[in-house]
Scaffold this motif. Structure first.
Motif, PDB file in Angstrom:
ATOM      1  N   LEU A 229       5.146  13.503  -4.571  1.00 50.01           N
ATOM      2  CA  LEU A 229       4.831  12.908  -4.260  1.00 50.01           C
ATOM      3  C   LEU A 229       6.072  11.660  -4.643  1.00 50.01           C
ATOM      4  O   LEU A 229       6.785  11.738  -5.615  1.00 50.01           O
ATOM      5  N   ARG A 230       6.458  11.607  -3.274  1.00 55.46           N
ATOM      6  CA  ARG A 230       8.239  10.756  -3.085  1.00 55.46           C
ATOM      7  C   ARG A 230       7.165   9.370  -3.070  1.00 55.46           C
ATOM      8  O   ARG A 230       6.822   9.277  -1.631  1.00 55.46           O
ATOM      9  N   THR A 231       7.802   8.720  -3.163  1.00 57.70           N
ATOM     10  CA  THR A 231       7.669   7.299  -4.027  1.00 57.70           C
ATOM     11  C   THR A 231       8.358   6.671  -3.163  1.00 57.70           C
ATOM     12  O   THR A 231       8.172   5.038  -3.127  1.00 57.70           O
ATOM     13  N   ALA A 232       9.761   7.182  -3.013  1.00 58.17           N
ATOM     14  CA  ALA A 232      11.365   6.799  -3.056  1.00 58.17           C
ATOM     15  C   ALA A 232      11.989   7.422  -2.787  1.00 58.17           C
ATOM     16  O   ALA A 232      12.258   8.524  -3.200  1.00 58.17           O
ATOM     17  N   THR A 236      10.625  11.173  -7.545  1.00 59.43           N
ATOM     18  CA  THR A 236       9.540  12.231  -7.182  1.00 59.43           C
ATOM     19  C   THR A 236       8.733  12.513  -8.486  1.00 59.43           C
ATOM     20  O   THR A 236       8.998  12.669  -9.824  1.00 59.43           O
ATOM     21  N   LYS A 289       8.152  -1.075  -6.017  1.00 60.22           N
ATOM     22  CA  LYS A 289       7.780  -0.965  -4.884  1.00 60.22           C
ATOM     23  C   LYS A 289       8.164  -1.882  -3.960  1.00 60.22           C
ATOM     24  O   LYS A 289       8.016  -2.366  -3.248  1.00 60.22           O
ATOM     25  N   CYS A 292      11.610  -0.653  -2.809  1.00 61.90           N
ATOM     26  CA  CYS A 292      11.840   0.395  -1.010  1.00 61.90           C
ATOM     27  C   CYS A 292      11.006  -0.153  -0.627  1.00 61.90           C
ATOM     28  O   CYS A 292      10.632   1.183   0.745  1.00 61.90           O
ATOM     29  N   SER A 294       7.890   1.179   0.872  1.00 60.32           N
ATOM     30  CA  SER A 294       7.020   1.960   1.109  1.00 60.32           C
ATOM     31  C   SER A 294       7.265   3.672   0.697  1.00 60.32           C
ATOM     32  O   SER A 294       8.296   3.743  -0.166  1.00 60.32           O
ATOM     33  N   ARG A 295       6.212   4.286   0.483  1.00 60.20           N
ATOM     34  CA  ARG A 295       6.710   5.205  -0.084  1.00 60.20           C
ATOM     35  C   ARG A 295       6.333   7.159   1.183  1.00 60.20           C
ATOM     36  O   ARG A 295       5.697   6.123   2.534  1.00 60.20           O
ATOM     37  N   PRO A 297       4.778  10.223   1.197  1.00 55.44           N
ATOM     38  CA  PRO A 297       4.580  11.033   0.752  1.00 55.44           C
ATOM     39  C   PRO A 297       4.964  13.090   0.736  1.00 55.44           C
ATOM     40  O   PRO A 297       5.382  13.322   1.655  1.00 55.44           O
TER      41      PRO A 297
END
Length: 299
Positions: A229-232, A236, A289, A292, A294-295, A297
């Motif tokens: 998952l790449r949250t930003a 990762t 949060k 950034c 957004s995230r 996927p």
């Protein structure tokens, strides 16, 4: 039998054909050079009349030619062959090296790709039987699988020639199972590019795939399992099966100590009996949060 000719070294183009030997062992080359210096050349090289800047192109005997150049020899004994075309010359080179040299699976696949890139064959189906005519259906299928691995991992792996046929076959199975993206992430997010570390990262992913094939897990929700998952842009998270359980790897600029503390707080609230699972304003996760927004996927 064709007569042996003594051809000047400066008239032989060693790069007239793409070579299937991608690496020269310096110790073996040194031993060969010393042997030639002491006893002469026992086996002449093979060349063909070329149409390039030099009159002859090398078919077989690359190490012997290099050794003669190291010894500053003016000529080298050679057989002059007359192959029908470049693909036939390539097939002759491969046939000779299959007998005389230890060619790795990666090198075999690489010469097929190089022959395709140079336009000597239209498709892999054309190249395989022409360059490896003695291979049965099973060996061609294995070689085709290695070609897929070379295409995908060619620029990434540090020492691919050391990979065994078994490891390459496992990598091909992983690619066909759709695990190429997660394997790419595992390699890209690691600062250690040693062959041992690279294989440990890849084998963990393959181990999970093979374990799930043996013991299918319960059905997941749609689009699961999610391997990373790449949250930003700079964070990762990748899951990894381990012999003692599971790991979550956090990598990137935002994988900081304070963020890990917040993650542990969240896990404790969620699984450890706490309430709500919410993090306070001002925490590292809260800042991340809001910064950034957004995230993205992963796979």
């Amino acid at each position: 039998m064709d007569p042996i000719q003594h051809i000047p070294l400066d008239q032989i183009d060693a790069a007239a054909l793409p070579r299937d030997r991608l690496d020269l062992d310096p110790i073996a080359l040194s031993d060969l050079t010393l042997s030639i210096a002491a006893h002469g050349l026992r086996m002449p090289i093979e060349v063909f009349p070329a149409t390039g800047p030099l009159p002859y192109g090398l078919i077989s005997g690359y190490r012997r030619l290099i050794a003669h150049r190291e010894l500053n020899q003016p000529t080298i004994p050679a057989f002059i062959r007359q192959p029908a075309d470049i693909p036939a010359a390539l097939a002759a080179m491969i046939e000779e090296n299959e007998i005389r040299a230890e060619i790795t699976p990666w090198e075999r696949a690489s010469i097929l790709l190089t022959a395709l890139e140079h336009g000597h064959f239209a498709t892999l189906d054309d190249a395989l039987p022409a360059l490896y005519p003695t291979y049965d259906r099973f060996r061609r299928a294995r070689l085709r699988a290695v070609v897929e691995v070379v295409q995908h991992f060619g620029p990434t792996l540090t020492e691919p020639l050391s990979l065994s046929q078994q490891k390459l076959t496992r990598l091909a199975a992983g690619l066909r199972a759709g695990l190429g993206p997660v394997m790419d992430v595992a390699l890209a997010e690691s600062s250690d590019r040693s062959p041992a570390t690279q294989w440990s990262l890849l084998s963990a992913i393959l181990d999970e795939m093979e374990e799930e094939a043996r013991h299918p897990p319960p059905p997941y929700r749609k689009d699961r399992p999610r391997h990373y998952l790449r949250t930003a842009m700079s964070l990762t998270i990748r899951r990894e099966r381990h012999k003692d359980g599971w790991l979550l790897r956090f990598t990137g600029r935002d994988a900081s100590g304070p963020l890990m503390e917040d993650v542990m707080d969240y896990v404790e609230a969620w699984l450890g009996g706490g309430e709500g699972g919410e993090l306070p304003d001002g925490s590292a996760v809260w800042h991340l949060k809001n910064r950034c927004g957004s995230r993205r996927p992963g796979g």
